[in-house]
Design a protein around this motif. Structure first.
Motif, short mmCIF file in Angstrom:
data_model
loop_
_atom_site.label_atom_id
_atom_site.label_comp_id
_atom_site.label_asym_id
_atom_site.label_seq_id
_atom_site.Cartn_x
_atom_site.Cartn_y
_atom_site.Cartn_z
N SER A 263 0.83 -1.20 0.00
CA SER A 263 0.00 0.00 0.00
C SER A 263 0.87 1.25 0.00
CB SER A 263 -0.91 -0.01 1.24
OG SER A 263 -1.46 1.26 1.47
N HIS A 264 0.44 2.27 -0.72
CA HIS A 264 1.12 3.57 -0.77
C HIS A 264 0.29 4.59 0.01
CE1 HIS A 264 3.52 6.84 -2.30
NE2 HIS A 264 2.49 7.40 -2.90
N ASN A 265 0.97 5.46 0.77
CA ASN A 265 0.25 6.47 1.56
C ASN A 265 -0.91 5.84 2.31
OD1 ASN A 265 1.97 8.44 0.60
ND2 ASN A 265 0.54 9.28 -0.88
N THR A 266 -0.62 4.78 3.05
CA THR A 266 -1.66 3.96 3.67
C THR A 266 -2.55 4.77 4.61
OG1 THR A 266 0.02 2.21 3.65
CG2 THR A 266 -2.03 1.74 4.81
N TYR A 267 -2.01 5.82 5.18
CA TYR A 267 -2.75 6.63 6.16
C TYR A 267 -3.85 7.47 5.53
CZ TYR A 267 0.99 9.45 4.21
OH TYR A 267 1.85 10.04 3.32
N LEU A 268 -3.86 7.60 4.19
CA LEU A 268 -4.86 8.45 3.53
C LEU A 268 -6.11 7.65 3.17
CD1 LEU A 268 -2.75 10.65 1.05
CD2 LEU A 268 -3.73 11.31 3.24
N VAL A 269 -7.26 8.28 3.40
CA VAL A 269 -8.52 7.68 2.93
C VAL A 269 -9.15 8.58 1.86
CG1 VAL A 269 -9.06 6.33 4.98
CG2 VAL A 269 -9.73 8.72 4.92
N GLY A 270 -8.37 9.58 1.41
CA GLY A 270 -8.83 10.48 0.36
C GLY A 270 -7.66 10.86 -0.52
N ASP A 271 -7.68 12.10 -1.07
CA ASP A 271 -6.60 12.51 -1.96
C ASP A 271 -5.37 12.95 -1.16
OD1 ASP A 271 -6.49 15.47 -1.49
OD2 ASP A 271 -8.55 15.38 -2.21
N GLN A 272 -4.29 13.30 -1.91
CA GLN A 272 -3.00 13.57 -1.28
C GLN A 272 -2.76 15.04 -0.95
OE1 GLN A 272 0.16 11.69 -3.50
NE2 GLN A 272 -1.08 9.89 -3.92
N CYS B 56 -5.51 17.38 0.42
CA CYS B 56 -6.25 17.81 1.61
C CYS B 56 -7.16 16.69 2.14
CB CYS B 56 -7.06 19.07 1.32
SG CYS B 56 -8.06 18.98 -0.17
N GLY B 57 -6.83 15.45 1.81
CA GLY B 57 -7.64 14.32 2.27
C GLY B 57 -7.43 14.04 3.75
N GLN B 58 -8.23 13.12 4.27
CA GLN B 58 -8.16 12.78 5.69
C GLN B 58 -7.13 11.69 5.93
OE1 GLN B 58 -11.76 11.07 7.23
NE2 GLN B 58 -10.98 10.89 9.31
N SER B 59 -6.26 11.91 6.93
CA SER B 59 -5.37 10.86 7.41
C SER B 59 -6.10 10.14 8.54
CB SER B 59 -4.06 11.44 7.93
OG SER B 59 -3.38 12.13 6.91
N SER B 60 -6.02 8.82 8.55
CA SER B 60 -6.78 8.07 9.54
C SER B 60 -6.18 6.69 9.74
CB SER B 60 -8.24 7.94 9.08
OG SER B 60 -8.95 7.02 9.87
N TYR C 293 1.37 12.04 8.43
CA TYR C 293 0.54 12.73 7.42
C TYR C 293 1.36 12.90 6.16
CZ TYR C 293 2.86 17.32 8.06
OH TYR C 293 3.76 18.36 8.10
N HIS C 294 0.72 13.41 5.10
CA HIS C 294 1.42 13.63 3.83
C HIS C 294 2.08 15.00 3.91
CE1 HIS C 294 2.31 12.27 -0.14
NE2 HIS C 294 1.77 13.30 -0.74
N GLY C 295 3.39 15.01 4.04
CA GLY C 295 4.12 16.24 4.32
C GLY C 295 3.88 17.37 3.33
N HIS C 296 3.93 18.61 3.85
CA HIS C 296 3.79 19.84 3.04
C HIS C 296 2.44 19.91 2.33
CE1 HIS C 296 8.02 20.08 3.96
NE2 HIS C 296 8.29 19.01 3.23
N THR C 297 1.41 19.29 2.91
CA THR C 297 0.06 19.35 2.34
C THR C 297 -0.92 19.67 3.46
OG1 THR C 297 -0.44 17.01 2.73
CG2 THR C 297 0.66 17.55 0.65
N SER D 50 -4.89 15.86 7.07
CA SER D 50 -4.94 15.87 8.54
C SER D 50 -3.85 14.97 9.11
CB SER D 50 -6.33 15.39 9.01
OG SER D 50 -6.59 14.10 8.52
N ARG D 51 -3.64 15.05 10.43
CA ARG D 51 -2.51 14.36 11.07
C ARG D 51 -3.01 13.38 12.13
NH1 ARG D 51 1.85 19.33 11.12
NH2 ARG D 51 1.15 20.18 9.13
N ILE D 52 -2.29 12.28 12.26
CA ILE D 52 -2.59 11.31 13.31
C ILE D 52 -1.30 10.99 14.07
CG2 ILE D 52 -4.67 10.16 12.47
CD1 ILE D 52 -2.98 8.23 10.92
N LEU D 53 -1.43 10.60 15.32
CA LEU D 53 -0.26 10.29 16.13
C LEU D 53 0.38 8.98 15.67
CD1 LEU D 53 -1.57 11.15 19.72
CD2 LEU D 53 0.12 12.43 18.39
N PHE D 54 1.71 8.98 15.58
CA PHE D 54 2.44 7.78 15.18
C PHE D 54 2.13 6.61 16.10
CE2 PHE D 54 6.26 5.11 15.61
CZ PHE D 54 6.35 4.62 14.31
#
Length: 764
Positions: free
Chosen positions: A306-315, A317-321, A351-355, A358-362
């Motif tokens: 999986s790529h950018n697994t934390y994203l459930v939307g676009d790269q 302004c999508g949601q990290s979850s 989160y996806h840096g420089h975008t 949203s952010r989630i705790l490691f």
């Protein structure tokens, strides 16, 4: 009709209370909470909701849509409301596919428990319902009755039946429809109710093409004797020498009458049951469990990644979850990506840096891995760490990995000895591997451990190297020094020590890798770089992937989280072809198709010619070490295809079938049938499509059903994708899937598959 279905549903106090209805808060975020009235319909298969009790209700979801029910503690959204509501009052309904979860908060813990237990009971019932029950009395049949019964009097007039036929995607002559109606109306009340509707439905779904096939092998047209059924299995289904034993098993499994089982004969109903079951599926049931050798080195397998697994939307302004990780792991991903950055209060964030994502705790991501890593598969999970953190927060990363994962984390070689090749999935069961930069080699690590044990020398200072490379960079030898000078942080030794068999290194060229790198070191390639390497040095890439792991990732320009076609990278033997699994489409259909085999464990053994370090195979100029093949596919008929535009009551599809083959470039092609006008219920094509394949071992087949539209691009109806190596010959059903990869039951295609070996060597 509802009462008939109720008789087979598990009825509990919880289910009865759900049917009375409950006011609950529907929650989307900390700031979006709305009161809604939820009620389980009498059919026990659908949940409806309204703004208030007695308000206008609309369908919310079907029980068959639900994958599982989670308690409030497992939901990020509900945890954010912990100060407002006790978490025990909340629960989450998780759906199949990519549909968003439904978070609900009840008015009491008791009410929440009623819905959680009741829903799970119904979900388990639907999941365990065997194929014959689904054919005889499915929830969707009750739903059809309710939709057709416009005045809701529990009876259906012929006028209502005509309307229902259009809803069911079939246009039928009025005279023929009336004959079926009269034959089913045994009470002669000019209406259909309960069992009468079921008989009408059975008459409607009568399969003329299957009757004809049955008659070709049955001497009396009433049954297939054991010998007749064996003949069918050998001649048409290509079952070989074990056909006699298989025939007995299939009769016992599919013949509905006990006397038929005793006499070892198969009735027409039993024959249809067999054809429509997993035994008659195009996907070979022997490829469904783990059937491959799992004792070979990791680099010999395709790995579900999986790529950018934390994203459930676009790269952008999508949601990290953490939901992204849960979904990826539950669908069989064995390599997940974590982009980790310095966070507030000393806690690293993902989160996806420089975008604007949203952010989630490691630490929440790591806790999710600990819980879900091995629910779907016991084979190892590779944690692809994109580290952008300061020294201090890298130490926090190492601490969380060690403390939260515990024994799941692989923190040393398996036996404490220096390996000569990568370990196998079998040896690494239930282990999580960290993939990232490392300050030293395994040899140096083990040597240092020996020195510490003998207390001959003290602790050595680590050699300083640049921080983890970002996958947005691709280094050349000339830019190496410049990048080292630009490096802002040094890799923390405690994090470096957790990288064992998956050490990332920069790629310069294949000669450099052979001369300077070890088998446990791996490189990442952007899709553009990998495509160029395949084109320019395809055979070297194949040989490289026979001894070292490679990871391919989507271009940074794919800000919409779209995907590339993974096939061309598999052709070169690339193991970790990372996908944006949250994005449905053709590319994910191919990906899911490959990993559907081998128990869905996330590891698929590469063909032998891609595991040989001296392989002569070139993906751009392929010569298969095996014989080329001819594939003949007769597309016979379709069954109960869904409507494309459900908002238009009168619209009926004009279906056509396209067969697409993805493999090496000369094999990649497609053909399609003509379209059948105004019939999505039981369309008949009877057309044969023929394909020549040079390298069938790499081929993926996709069956795509579309609604013909001359004014625009044809609309998607359903699809099914599978590897050539998992395909069964003979008369087979293809059970269609949605764009999202979920079942479109009972929609299917009926086909005949024939594979022939081409004569002589064939070159592209």
């Amino acid at each position: 009709m509802a009462s008939l279905l109720q008789g087979r549903l598990p009825i509990s106090q919880d289910v009865l209370l759900m049917q009375k209805g409950t006011m609950m808060r529907k929650v989307r975020s900390k700031n979006w909470k709305k009161l809604r009235y939820f009620r389980l319909k009498e059919d026990g298969m659908t949940v409806w909701h309204a703004r208030q009790v007695g308000g206008r209700a609309k369908a919310s979801f079907s029980i068959s849509d639900v994958e599982t029910v989670r308690n409030g503690h497992e939901s990020e959204v509900l945890r954010s409301l912990a100060e407002e509501f006790p978490l025990e009052q909340g629960f989450t309904i998780v759906f199949h596919g990519r549909r968003s979860n439904l978070d609900l908060v009840a008015n009491s813990v008791e009410e929440a428990q009623i819905w959680m237990k009741g829903l799970q009971l119904l979900v388990d019932f639907v999941t365990n319902m065997d194929q014959q029950e689904r054919l005889d009395q499915p929830g969707w049949l009750s739903d059809w009755f309710q939709r057709g019964d416009k005045n809701q009097d529990g009876r259906m007039s012929f006028h209502e039946v005509q309307r229902l036929l259009r809803l069911m995607n079939v246009e039928m002559e009025q005279e023929h429809a009336f004959q079926l109606f009269q034959a089913a109306d045994t009470s002669q009340s000019d209406t259909l109710e309960g069992q009468e509707f079921i008989e009408f439905y059975k008459a409607l779904t009568k399969r003329v093409e299957v009757l004809e096939l049955f008659g070709n092998f049955s001497a009396d047209g009433q049954k297939l004797t054991l010998l007749e059924f064996v003949d069918f299995l050998q001649e048409e289904q290509k079952e070989g020498d074990h056909a006699s034993d298989l025939a007995l098993e299939l009769i016992d499994r599919h013949e509905p009458s006990e006397s038929g089982k005793l006499r070892h004969v198969l009735s027409m109903d039993g024959f249809l049951s067999y054809l429509y079951s997993k035994d008659g599926d195009i996907f070979n049931p022997s490829c469904l469990p783990i059937y491959q050798d799992m004792t070979q080195p990791l680099n010999h397998y395709y790995i579900n990644s999986s790529h950018n697994t934390y994203l459930v939307g676009d790269q952008l302004c999508g949601q990290s979850s953490v939901e992204g990780y849960i979904r990826a792991l539950k669908r069989g991903c064995r390599c997940v990506e974590v982009d980790v950055w310095d966070g507030p209060s000393g806690e690293p964030v993902v989160y996806h840096g420089h975008t604007l994502t949203s952010r989630i705790l490691f630490k929440e991501v790591v806790a999710t891995l600990a819980q879900y890593a091995f629910q779907t598969s016991d084979y190892p999970v590779i944690l692809s760490l994109e580290n952008h953190c300061s020294w201090e927060q890298q130490e926090i990363i190492a601490h969380h990995l060690t403390e939260i994962l515990g024994d799941q984390l692989l923190s040393t070689t398996l036996d404490g000895q220096l390996p000569t090749q990568l370990p196998s999935p079998e040896e690494l069961q239930k282990k999580i591997l960290v993939k990232g930069k490392k300050l030293s080699t395994l040899e140096e690590d083990l040597e240092e451990e020996e020195e510490l044990e003998t207390e001959l020398e003290g602790e050595q200072e680590p050699e300083l190297e640049p921080q983890f490379e970002s996958e947005t960079q691709e280094l050349s030898p000339r830019s190496k020094d410049k990048n080292e000078k630009k490096s802002k942080a040094i890799l923390c030794p405690s994090l470096s020590a957790l990288v064992i068999y998956t050490k990332t290194v920069s790629f310069y060229n294949f000669t450099h890798s052979r001369e300077h790198y070890r088998f446990y070191e791996l490189s990442s390639f952007s899709e553009t770089k990998a495509k160029n390497l395949i084109k320019e040095t395809g055979n070297e890439f194949v040989q490289h992937n026979a001894w070292q792991l490679s990871r391919v990732y989507p271009s940074g320009l794919r800000t919409d989280s779209s995907n590339y076609n993974p096939q061309e990278f598999w052709n070169a033997g690339c193991q970790m072809v990372a996908m944006n699994v949250q994005t449905a489409g053709l590319e994910m259909d191919i990906y899911d198709g490959l990993f559907r085999q081998n128990g869905g464990c996330g590891y698929v053994l590469k063909p032998e010619f891609l595991r040989d370090t001296h392989s002569s195979f070139h993906p751009e100029r392929p010569i298969s070490p095996f014989k080329a093949q001819t594939l003949q596919i007769q597309v016979i008929s379709g069954q109960q295809l869904p409507k494309v535009d459900k908002t238009k009551e009168g619209s009926i599809v004009d279906p056509l079938v396209r067969v697409e083959i993805f493999g090496v470039r000369p094999d990649t092609t497609r053909q399609e049938t003509s379209y059948v006008e105004n019939n999505g219920f039981n369309p008949y094509w009877g057309q044969t499509l023929c394909f020549q394949l040079l390298v069938p071992e790499l081929a993926m087949l996709r069956f795509l059903v579309k609604d013909y539209n001359w004014t625009s691009r044809n609309d998607f109806i359903g699809q099914y994708t599978l590897p050539w190596t998992c395909m069964q010959q003979g008369y087979r059903h293809i059970h269609l899937l949605s764009k999202d990869g979920t079942s479109l039951h009972p929609a299917s295609l009926f086909v005949h598959i024939c594979m022939l070996e081409a004569l002589g060597e064939v070159e592209s």
